[in-house]
Scaffold this active site. Structure first.
Site, PDB file in Angstrom:
ATOM      1  N   ASP A  13       0.814  -1.224   0.000  1.00 41.51           N
ATOM      2  CA  ASP A  13       0.000   0.000   0.000  1.00 41.51           C
ATOM      3  C   ASP A  13       0.844   1.269   0.000  1.00 41.51           C
ATOM      4  O   ASP A  13       0.472   2.282   0.605  1.00 41.51           O
ATOM      5  CB  ASP A  13      -0.963   0.028   1.205  1.00 41.51           C
ATOM      6  CG  ASP A  13      -1.790  -1.231   1.290  1.00 41.51           C
ATOM      7  OD1 ASP A  13      -2.281  -1.671   0.240  1.00 41.51           O
ATOM      8  OD2 ASP A  13      -1.938  -1.782   2.395  1.00 41.51           O
ATOM      9  N   LYS A  16       1.857   2.123  -5.055  1.00 44.63           N
ATOM     10  CA  LYS A  16       2.516   1.579  -6.261  1.00 44.63           C
ATOM     11  C   LYS A  16       1.680   1.818  -7.508  1.00 44.63           C
ATOM     12  O   LYS A  16       2.212   2.079  -8.573  1.00 44.63           O
ATOM     13  CB  LYS A  16       2.737   0.066  -6.115  1.00 44.63           C
ATOM     14  CG  LYS A  16       3.856  -0.309  -5.177  1.00 44.63           C
ATOM     15  CD  LYS A  16       4.083  -1.805  -5.166  1.00 44.63           C
ATOM     16  CE  LYS A  16       2.975  -2.567  -4.511  1.00 44.63           C
ATOM     17  NZ  LYS A  16       2.826  -2.380  -3.073  1.00 44.63           N
ATOM     18  N   GLY A  40      -4.389  -4.938  -4.720  1.00 45.68           N
ATOM     19  CA  GLY A  40      -5.470  -4.187  -5.353  1.00 45.68           C
ATOM     20  C   GLY A  40      -5.113  -2.731  -5.448  1.00 45.68           C
ATOM     21  O   GLY A  40      -4.497  -2.195  -4.540  1.00 45.68           O
ATOM     22  N   HIS A  41      -5.402  -2.121  -6.564  1.00 49.43           N
ATOM     23  CA  HIS A  41      -5.303  -0.677  -6.601  1.00 49.43           C
ATOM     24  C   HIS A  41      -6.357  -0.066  -7.507  1.00 49.43           C
ATOM     25  O   HIS A  41      -6.874  -0.706  -8.410  1.00 49.43           O
ATOM     26  CB  HIS A  41      -3.895  -0.170  -6.903  1.00 49.43           C
ATOM     27  CG  HIS A  41      -3.322  -0.665  -8.177  1.00 49.43           C
ATOM     28  ND1 HIS A  41      -2.428  -1.682  -8.233  1.00 49.43           N
ATOM     29  CD2 HIS A  41      -3.522  -0.259  -9.440  1.00 49.43           C
ATOM     30  CE1 HIS A  41      -2.097  -1.883  -9.490  1.00 49.43           C
ATOM     31  NE2 HIS A  41      -2.738  -1.039 -10.244  1.00 49.43           N
ATOM     32  N   GLN A 226       2.228  -6.119  -2.937  1.00 47.24           N
ATOM     33  CA  GLN A 226       2.565  -6.094  -1.503  1.00 47.24           C
ATOM     34  C   GLN A 226       3.877  -5.318  -1.273  1.00 47.24           C
ATOM     35  O   GLN A 226       4.175  -4.427  -2.039  1.00 47.24           O
ATOM     36  CB  GLN A 226       2.633  -7.507  -0.918  1.00 47.24           C
ATOM     37  CG  GLN A 226       1.266  -8.202  -0.804  1.00 47.24           C
ATOM     38  CD  GLN A 226       0.855  -8.939  -2.057  1.00 47.24           C
ATOM     39  OE1 GLN A 226       1.654  -9.620  -2.674  1.00 47.24           O
ATOM     40  NE2 GLN A 226      -0.388  -8.811  -2.443  1.00 47.24           N
TER      41      GLN A 226
HETATM   42  P1  IMP Z   1      -2.547 -12.783   2.463  1.00 51.95           P
HETATM   43  O1  IMP Z   1      -1.618 -12.259   1.432  1.00 51.95           O
HETATM   44  O2  IMP Z   1      -4.008 -12.604   2.117  1.00 51.95           O
HETATM   45  O3  IMP Z   1      -2.242 -14.191   2.879  1.00 51.95           O
HETATM   46  O4  IMP Z   1      -2.341 -11.891   3.792  1.00 51.95           O
HETATM   47  C1  IMP Z   1      -1.155 -11.948   4.546  1.00 51.95           C
HETATM   48  C2  IMP Z   1      -0.765 -10.568   5.071  1.00 51.95           C
HETATM   49  O5  IMP Z   1      -0.389  -9.747   3.980  1.00 51.95           O
HETATM   50  C3  IMP Z   1      -1.901  -9.828   5.793  1.00 51.95           C
HETATM   51  O6  IMP Z   1      -1.337  -9.033   6.811  1.00 51.95           O
HETATM   52  C4  IMP Z   1      -2.458  -8.926   4.696  1.00 51.95           C
HETATM   53  O7  IMP Z   1      -3.096  -7.795   5.236  1.00 51.95           O
HETATM   54  C5  IMP Z   1      -1.174  -8.551   3.969  1.00 51.95           C
HETATM   55  N1  IMP Z   1      -1.402  -8.185   2.569  1.00 51.95           N
HETATM   56  C6  IMP Z   1      -1.648  -8.995   1.524  1.00 51.95           C
HETATM   57  N2  IMP Z   1      -1.779  -8.296   0.396  1.00 51.95           N
HETATM   58  C7  IMP Z   1      -1.582  -7.016   0.720  1.00 51.95           C
HETATM   59  C8  IMP Z   1      -1.543  -5.802  -0.045  1.00 51.95           C
HETATM   60  O8  IMP Z   1      -1.709  -5.777  -1.271  1.00 51.95           O
HETATM   61  N3  IMP Z   1      -1.297  -4.676   0.668  1.00 51.95           N
HETATM   62  C9  IMP Z   1      -1.067  -4.674   1.996  1.00 51.95           C
HETATM   63  N4  IMP Z   1      -1.093  -5.768   2.744  1.00 51.95           N
HETATM   64  C10 IMP Z   1      -1.343  -6.935   2.110  1.00 51.95           C
END
Ligand code: IMP
Length: 432
Positions: A13, A16, A40-41, A226
């Protein structure tokens, strides 16, 4: 021609989407290489809002080709929805414009169900705060060699066999461990076969396509999802996502040789946010944190959750410089800091009587470290309308300079507002 990788330097976040959109203008190819629809954006173009979870936003430009690499995991229903929603807005997504690696793994209904059931079963301290999209269980199957690839959709026999084997175990877990309804083989198979028909034209060899593009001298942009501290190996494990988010994975996740990467740009938000659970040394639990959350509009693009906010963490930034081999920084959301009388940046951590310059790998230590701050002067005027770097308030330039000096990496982009125009491009990474 150049190949440029963009990665998040913090916990995702970082903004990007906007930087990718900006650099896409100079690119011929835009490639995603890891993660799934946990990312997601949102982009607003000509007053039309677009939300992207899987397809690179480069699809908005008619002359760009978008690639989904083997390192990405794909929920086919979500991907097809994204394609349909773009078509509805007058942007047909054709196989000439979008290629999906045949080696990308599929997120199945049981991955999503298991992700949610696992999270629900964990105590408050152990919850990861996942996005619930099935990311972890899908990568578990990939590494465990029981995953189903998008290429398998094109071979019904293989699909049936793999699905039956997988469901055997998954339904055992769902029923016996989590006391949930099992997943129906017939329903999942029928869904997958329907998706197969629609997705087949997009499936191809992304590695070969990128190699041809490189040899033709085209510009390639690799778009990370991420952030560095969410990396499965180098992040704040286990409070991480299940893929490598660092720049090296641009190669693994797309089949592109490492010697062909020219530069790596790290997106660094001017303060820090984190969504989900896990250590966050510079987190603010006071009014300043709330002000950053409000002014920065800090809500997760995928889950809508409020993001935790805090000061910039120089330790996290130096970790990112080292782990990604950053050649440039894109500093985002500088405008959100306008109005702060003082701005703080953590320059090291204190752990008992030890001073640390890197995030400790022990998660308990990471949760206990105390940031050591340096204080800088803030600026009061809003900066959204500044169009030349020199015209920024002197304190804002001093802050950028301090980040450059501390990290040893130059700022190539400074973003001063959410709109496309509110961006100061100091050096185009595609210019060589
Ligand atoms: P997962 O990727 O859904 O397994 O989540 C694992 C961790 O990564 C959690 O803390 C989510 O909030 C974080 N996370 C996953 N994708 C994103 C993203 O695009 N932005 C910020 N945090 C993310």
């Amino acid at each position: 021609m150049a190949s440029v990788v963009i990665v998040g330097t913090q916990w995702g976040d970082e903004g990007k989407g906007k930087i990718v959109d900006l650099l896409t203008r100079s690119a011929d190819y835009v490639v995603r290489f890891q993660g799934g629809n946990n990312a997601g954006h949102t982009l607003v173009v000509n007053k039309q809002q677009y939300i992207f979870h899987i397809i690179p936003s480069g699809i908005l430009y008619e002359d760009k080709k978008c690639m989904i690499g083997n390192g990405v995991i794909i929920d086919p229903a979500i991907l097809l929805e994204e394609i349909a929603s773009l078509a509805e807005k007058g942007l047909p997504v054709t196989p000439e414009r979008l290629m999906i690696s045949e080696n990308a793994h599929l997120i199945m209904e049981y991955h999503r169900r298991l992700d949610q059931a696992q999270e629900a079963s964990l105590s408050k301290e152990k919850k990861i705060g996942t996005t619930g999209r099935g990311i972890g269980p899908c990568y578990v199957d990939k590494v465990g060699r029981t995953g189903i690839k998008i290429g398998d959709l094109l071979d019904e026999g293989s699909l049936r066999e793999k699905l039956a084997a997988s469901l055997d175990e998954k339904n055992f877990l769902l029923k016996q461990k989590y006391r949930e309804e099992p997943v129906s083989f017939e329903v999942v198979l029928a869904n997958m076969l329907a998706y197969a028909e629609k997705l087949a034209p997009f499936v191809g060899n992304v590695s070969v396509e990128l190699d041809k593009a490189r040899k033709r001298g085209e510009n390639i942009l690799f778009e990370g999802a991420q952030g560095t501290q969410l990396d499965i190996d180098h992040g704040t494990y286990p409070f991480v996502t299940s893929s490598n988010t660092v720049a090296g994975n641009a190669c693994n996740g797309s089949g592109f040789g490492p010697t062909h990467i020219d530069s790596v740009i790290g997106i660094l938000k001017a303060y820090t946010t984190r969504v989900g659970e896990g250590p966050f040394p510079t987190e603010l639990h006071d009014q300043t944190g709330e002000a950053l959350q409000r002014k920065g509009g800090e809500f997760g693009a995928t889950t809508g959750r409020k993001r935790r906010c805090g000061w910039l963490d120089g330790v996290v930034a130096t970790d990112a410089v080292r782990l990604n081999g950053l050649t440039g920084l894109a500093i985002t959301k500088l405008d959100v800091l306008s109005g702060q009388s003082k701005i703080k940046m953590a320059t090291s951590y204190q752990l008992g009587d030890r001073s640390l310059n890197a995030m400790p790998s022990n998660i308990r230590d990471a949760a206990r470290v105390k940031p050591v701050y340096e204080e800088l002067a803030g600026w009061q005027s809003e900066i959204n309308e500044v169009t030349a770097y020199e015209d920024l308030p002197v304190e804002a330039k001093d802050y950028v300079k301090r980040i450059e000096d501390f990290t040893g990496v130059e700022a190539v982009i400074v973003s001063v507002g959410p709109d496309r125009d509110e961006t100061l491009l100091l050096k185009d990474p595609f210019d060589r």
